[in-house]
Every structure is written in structure tokens, then in C-alpha cells.
Design a protein around this motif. Structure first.
Motif, PDB file in Angstrom:
ATOM      1  N   SER A  85       0.846  -1.192   0.000  1.00 51.94           N
ATOM      2  CA  SER A  85       0.000   0.000   0.000  1.00 51.94           C
ATOM      3  C   SER A  85       0.882   1.242   0.000  1.00 51.94           C
ATOM      4  CB  SER A  85      -0.942   0.022   1.210  1.00 51.94           C
ATOM      5  OG  SER A  85      -0.214   0.235   2.406  1.00 51.94           O
ATOM      6  N   VAL A  86       0.292   2.358  -0.432  1.00 54.30           N
ATOM      7  CA  VAL A  86       0.976   3.646  -0.448  1.00 54.30           C
ATOM      8  C   VAL A  86       0.000   4.683   0.097  1.00 54.30           C
ATOM      9  CG1 VAL A  86       2.135   5.391  -1.864  1.00 54.30           C
ATOM     10  CG2 VAL A  86       2.324   2.963  -2.480  1.00 54.30           C
ATOM     11  N   ALA A  87       0.469   5.503   1.041  1.00 54.02           N
ATOM     12  CA  ALA A  87      -0.394   6.527   1.637  1.00 54.02           C
ATOM     13  C   ALA A  87       0.394   7.816   1.828  1.00 54.02           C
ATOM     14  CB  ALA A  87      -0.927   6.044   2.991  1.00 54.02           C
ATOM     15  N   LEU A  88      -0.329   8.923   1.788  1.00 55.65           N
ATOM     16  CA  LEU A  88       0.241  10.227   2.131  1.00 55.65           C
ATOM     17  C   LEU A  88      -0.119  10.544   3.569  1.00 55.65           C
ATOM     18  CD1 LEU A  88      -0.669  12.421  -0.980  1.00 55.65           C
ATOM     19  CD2 LEU A  88       1.574  11.496  -0.361  1.00 55.65           C
ATOM     20  N   ASP A  89       0.768  11.253   4.258  1.00 55.70           N
ATOM     21  CA  ASP A  89       0.410  11.703   5.598  1.00 55.70           C
ATOM     22  C   ASP A  89      -0.568  12.871   5.493  1.00 55.70           C
ATOM     23  OD1 ASP A  89       2.084  13.860   4.911  1.00 55.70           O
ATOM     24  OD2 ASP A  89       3.014  13.935   6.874  1.00 55.70           O
ATOM     25  N   CYS A  90      -1.035  13.358   6.631  1.00 54.53           N
ATOM     26  CA  CYS A  90      -2.089  14.377   6.669  1.00 54.53           C
ATOM     27  C   CYS A  90      -1.678  15.689   6.002  1.00 54.53           C
ATOM     28  CB  CYS A  90      -2.539  14.632   8.100  1.00 54.53           C
ATOM     29  SG  CYS A  90      -1.194  15.169   9.186  1.00 54.53           S
ATOM     30  N   ASP A  91      -0.381  15.983   5.934  1.00 53.03           N
ATOM     31  CA  ASP A  91       0.096  17.210   5.302  1.00 53.03           C
ATOM     32  C   ASP A  91       0.524  17.007   3.850  1.00 53.03           C
ATOM     33  OD1 ASP A  91      -0.150  18.747   7.668  1.00 53.03           O
ATOM     34  OD2 ASP A  91       1.756  17.939   8.383  1.00 53.03           O
ATOM     35  N   ALA A  92       0.472  15.777   3.377  1.00 48.68           N
ATOM     36  CA  ALA A  92       0.901  15.402   2.018  1.00 48.68           C
ATOM     37  C   ALA A  92       2.365  15.741   1.766  1.00 48.68           C
ATOM     38  CB  ALA A  92      -0.003  16.031   0.959  1.00 48.68           C
ATOM     39  N   ASP A  93       3.179  15.672   2.842  1.00 47.80           N
ATOM     40  CA  ASP A  93       4.605  15.931   2.666  1.00 47.80           C
ATOM     41  C   ASP A  93       5.483  14.722   2.988  1.00 47.80           C
ATOM     42  OD1 ASP A  93       4.446  15.926   5.432  1.00 47.80           O
ATOM     43  OD2 ASP A  93       5.265  17.942   5.679  1.00 47.80           O
ATOM     44  N   THR A  94       4.859  13.580   3.230  1.00 43.74           N
ATOM     45  CA  THR A  94       5.580  12.331   3.474  1.00 43.74           C
ATOM     46  C   THR A  94       4.753  11.182   2.917  1.00 43.74           C
ATOM     47  OG1 THR A  94       6.528  13.233   5.510  1.00 43.74           O
ATOM     48  CG2 THR A  94       6.632  10.845   5.240  1.00 43.74           C
ATOM     49  N   VAL A  95       5.435  10.225   2.314  1.00 43.81           N
ATOM     50  CA  VAL A  95       4.795   9.041   1.760  1.00 43.81           C
ATOM     51  C   VAL A  95       5.122   7.853   2.667  1.00 43.81           C
ATOM     52  CG1 VAL A  95       4.742   7.466  -0.219  1.00 43.81           C
ATOM     53  CG2 VAL A  95       4.993   9.915  -0.597  1.00 43.81           C
ATOM     54  N   LEU A  96       4.115   7.042   2.964  1.00 44.71           N
ATOM     55  CA  LEU A  96       4.308   5.787   3.690  1.00 44.71           C
ATOM     56  C   LEU A  96       4.021   4.651   2.721  1.00 44.71           C
ATOM     57  CD1 LEU A  96       4.798   4.154   6.295  1.00 44.71           C
ATOM     58  CD2 LEU A  96       2.333   4.336   6.721  1.00 44.71           C
ATOM     59  N   VAL A  97       5.031   3.810   2.513  1.00 42.52           N
ATOM     60  CA  VAL A  97       4.875   2.659   1.628  1.00 42.52           C
ATOM     61  C   VAL A  97       4.976   1.409   2.481  1.00 42.52           C
ATOM     62  CG1 VAL A  97       5.702   1.499  -0.449  1.00 42.52           C
ATOM     63  CG2 VAL A  97       6.045   3.961  -0.197  1.00 42.52           C
ATOM     64  N   THR A  98       3.905   0.639   2.551  1.00 44.21           N
ATOM     65  CA  THR A  98       3.996  -0.642   3.245  1.00 44.21           C
ATOM     66  C   THR A  98       4.411  -1.668   2.203  1.00 44.21           C
ATOM     67  OG1 THR A  98       1.644  -1.127   3.014  1.00 44.21           O
ATOM     68  CG2 THR A  98       2.338  -0.039   5.046  1.00 44.21           C
ATOM     69  N   VAL A  99       5.353  -2.502   2.601  1.00 46.73           N
ATOM     70  CA  VAL A  99       5.989  -3.412   1.657  1.00 46.73           C
ATOM     71  C   VAL A  99       6.129  -4.796   2.254  1.00 46.73           C
ATOM     72  CG1 VAL A  99       7.337  -1.532   0.614  1.00 46.73           C
ATOM     73  CG2 VAL A  99       8.352  -2.891   2.453  1.00 46.73           C
ATOM     74  N   ASP A 100       6.386  -5.751   1.385  1.00 44.39           N
ATOM     75  CA  ASP A 100       6.878  -7.053   1.797  1.00 44.39           C
ATOM     76  C   ASP A 100       8.364  -7.016   1.469  1.00 44.39           C
ATOM     77  OD1 ASP A 100       7.178  -9.650   2.616  1.00 44.39           O
ATOM     78  OD2 ASP A 100       6.291 -10.521   0.821  1.00 44.39           O
ATOM     79  N   GLN A 101       9.175  -6.847   2.501  1.00 44.21           N
ATOM     80  CA  GLN A 101      10.626  -6.713   2.334  1.00 44.21           C
ATOM     81  C   GLN A 101      11.246  -8.090   2.207  1.00 44.21           C
ATOM     82  OE1 GLN A 101      12.722  -3.794   2.325  1.00 44.21           O
ATOM     83  NE2 GLN A 101      14.208  -5.321   1.684  1.00 44.21           N
ATOM     84  N   ILE A 102      12.005  -8.298   1.132  1.00 46.51           N
ATOM     85  CA  ILE A 102      12.738  -9.539   0.927  1.00 46.51           C
ATOM     86  C   ILE A 102      14.208  -9.235   1.202  1.00 46.51           C
ATOM     87  CG2 ILE A 102      13.321 -11.381  -0.705  1.00 46.51           C
ATOM     88  CD1 ILE A 102      10.265 -11.079  -0.040  1.00 46.51           C
ATOM     89  N   GLY A 103      14.763  -9.815   2.263  1.00 43.91           N
ATOM     90  CA  GLY A 103      16.153  -9.541   2.625  1.00 43.91           C
ATOM     91  C   GLY A 103      16.274  -8.250   3.409  1.00 43.91           C
ATOM     92  N   ALA A 104      17.485  -7.708   3.422  1.00 47.54           N
ATOM     93  CA  ALA A 104      17.791  -6.506   4.190  1.00 47.54           C
ATOM     94  C   ALA A 104      17.222  -5.264   3.518  1.00 47.54           C
ATOM     95  CB  ALA A 104      19.303  -6.359   4.328  1.00 47.54           C
ATOM     96  N   ALA A 105      16.768  -4.313   4.327  1.00 47.09           N
ATOM     97  CA  ALA A 105      16.315  -3.034   3.789  1.00 47.09           C
ATOM     98  C   ALA A 105      17.442  -2.012   3.775  1.00 47.09           C
ATOM     99  CB  ALA A 105      15.143  -2.492   4.607  1.00 47.09           C
ATOM    100  N   CYS A 106      18.355  -2.117   4.723  1.00 51.71           N
ATOM    101  CA  CYS A 106      19.426  -1.134   4.867  1.00 51.71           C
ATOM    102  C   CYS A 106      20.606  -1.456   3.953  1.00 51.71           C
ATOM    103  CB  CYS A 106      19.891  -1.099   6.324  1.00 51.71           C
ATOM    104  SG  CYS A 106      21.077   0.220   6.659  1.00 51.71           S
ATOM    105  N   HIS A 107      21.250  -0.413   3.448  1.00 46.18           N
ATOM    106  CA  HIS A 107      22.416  -0.604   2.581  1.00 46.18           C
ATOM    107  C   HIS A 107      23.585  -1.250   3.326  1.00 46.18           C
ATOM    108  CE1 HIS A 107      23.515   3.170   4.549  1.00 46.18           C
ATOM    109  NE2 HIS A 107      24.759   2.894   4.204  1.00 46.18           N
ATOM    110  N   THR A 108      23.533  -1.273   4.661  1.00 44.09           N
ATOM    111  CA  THR A 108      24.590  -1.915   5.454  1.00 44.09           C
ATOM    112  C   THR A 108      24.411  -3.426   5.535  1.00 44.09           C
ATOM    113  OG1 THR A 108      23.386  -1.739   7.543  1.00 44.09           O
ATOM    114  CG2 THR A 108      24.792   0.142   6.900  1.00 44.09           C
ATOM    115  N   GLY A 109      23.255  -3.901   5.070  1.00 40.63           N
ATOM    116  CA  GLY A 109      22.953  -5.325   5.160  1.00 40.63           C
ATOM    117  C   GLY A 109      22.056  -5.677   6.329  1.00 40.63           C
ATOM    118  N   ALA A 110      21.703  -4.682   7.142  1.00 35.49           N
ATOM    119  CA  ALA A 110      20.809  -4.913   8.280  1.00 35.49           C
ATOM    120  C   ALA A 110      19.359  -4.964   7.807  1.00 35.49           C
ATOM    121  CB  ALA A 110      20.971  -3.797   9.320  1.00 35.49           C
ATOM    122  N   ARG A 111      18.535  -5.634   8.556  1.00 34.37           N
ATOM    123  CA  ARG A 111      17.111  -5.741   8.218  1.00 34.37           C
ATOM    124  C   ARG A 111      16.466  -4.362   8.102  1.00 34.37           C
ATOM    125  NH1 ARG A 111      12.729  -8.215   6.074  1.00 34.37           N
ATOM    126  NH2 ARG A 111      10.855  -7.636   7.196  1.00 34.37           N
TER     127      ARG A 111
END
Length: 131
Positions: free
Chosen positions: A83-109
Motif C-alpha cells: 500500500s501507499v499513503a500520504l500523511d495528513c500534510d501530504a509531505d511524506t509518503v508511507l509505503v507498506t511493503v513485503d521486504q525480501i532480505g535486508a532493507a538497509c544498505h549496510t545489510g541490516a534488516r
């Protein structure tokens, strides 16, 4: 400071609502859809948001490389959009995802587990001295 490209296929009604930074970007928070775990923060311009909405894969604008990147294309750690949603001010996006593997560029979840400043109401210096 270089700005992200301005041409986009984003729905004009959505584009009109967005409040962007001076360089044309909005922060995009990626959150694991089933656990609520906050995974990372990236940046999107209108085109990155359009690609995210239409492809089902998170696309971000790299401020350092000045190019689009699709999470997982080089790392294999994909973010499948739920899903994708805007916050109440429309200045931030929230993306809910199914993360496969690490999300961080360091290799951390997640990008938010390495430097916890406050946990359970005690600051890290107090928490460390209590151990």
C-alpha cells in the motif's frame, strides 16, 4: 544542490497535493506490511512515486547518485508494495511493503536498529550504565 527531474506521469491530482522539498522530493518511509517494522527512509520525486504506484516495486530518487533506483535491482533485497499513503500534510509518503532480505544498505534488516537513542523511556547512556 541538484534537483530531481520534473517530468512525470504521476496522476495530476496526486501531484497537486504533494508538498515537496526545495529539490522536488518527498521523504518516503518503507514499513513492513505485516509487522509494522519501520525499515528505511528514501526520497521520491513525482516520477519515482508514479513508478512505485504502477510497478508494485519501490522506486526512489538517489540524491547522491542523481538517478532513480529500484530497491532490490542491485542488492536482490526487494520491496514489493502492499500500500501507499500520504500523511495528513501530504509531505511524506508511507509505503507498506513485503521486504525480501535486508532493507538497509549496510545489510541490516532495518536502518533503525543500529543506533537506538532511547528505548523504553531510558536514554542510551542510562540504559548502558544499568547493564
Amino acid at each position: 544542490m541538484t534537483s530531481a527531474p520534473q517530468s512525470s506521469s504521476l496522476d495530476p491530482e496526486i501531484a497537486a497535493r504533494l508538498k515537496r522539498s526545495a529539490d522536488g522530493l518527498v521523504p518516503a518511509i518503507a514499513q513492513q506490511h505485516d509487522t509494522g517494522e519501520v525499515l528505511m527512509l528514501g526520497w521520491m520525486d513525482d516520477e519515482a512515486l508514479h513508478r512505485t504506484l504502477t510497478t508494485g516495486r519501490c522506486t526512489y530518487w538517489s540524491r547522491s547518485r542523481q538517478e532513480y533506483w529500484v530497491k532490490g535491482d542491485t542488492s536482490g533485497h526487494f520491496q514489493h508494495v502492499k500500500s501507499v499513503a500520504l500523511d495528513c500534510d501530504a509531505d511524506t509518503v508511507l509505503v507498506t511493503v513485503d521486504q525480501i532480505g535486508a532493507a538497509c544498505h549496510t545489510g541490516a534488516r532495518t536502518c533503525f536498529d543500529a543506533d537506538v537513542l532511547l528505548k523504553d523511556g531510558a536514554d542510551s547512556s542510562t540504559a548502558a550504565s544499568d547493564q
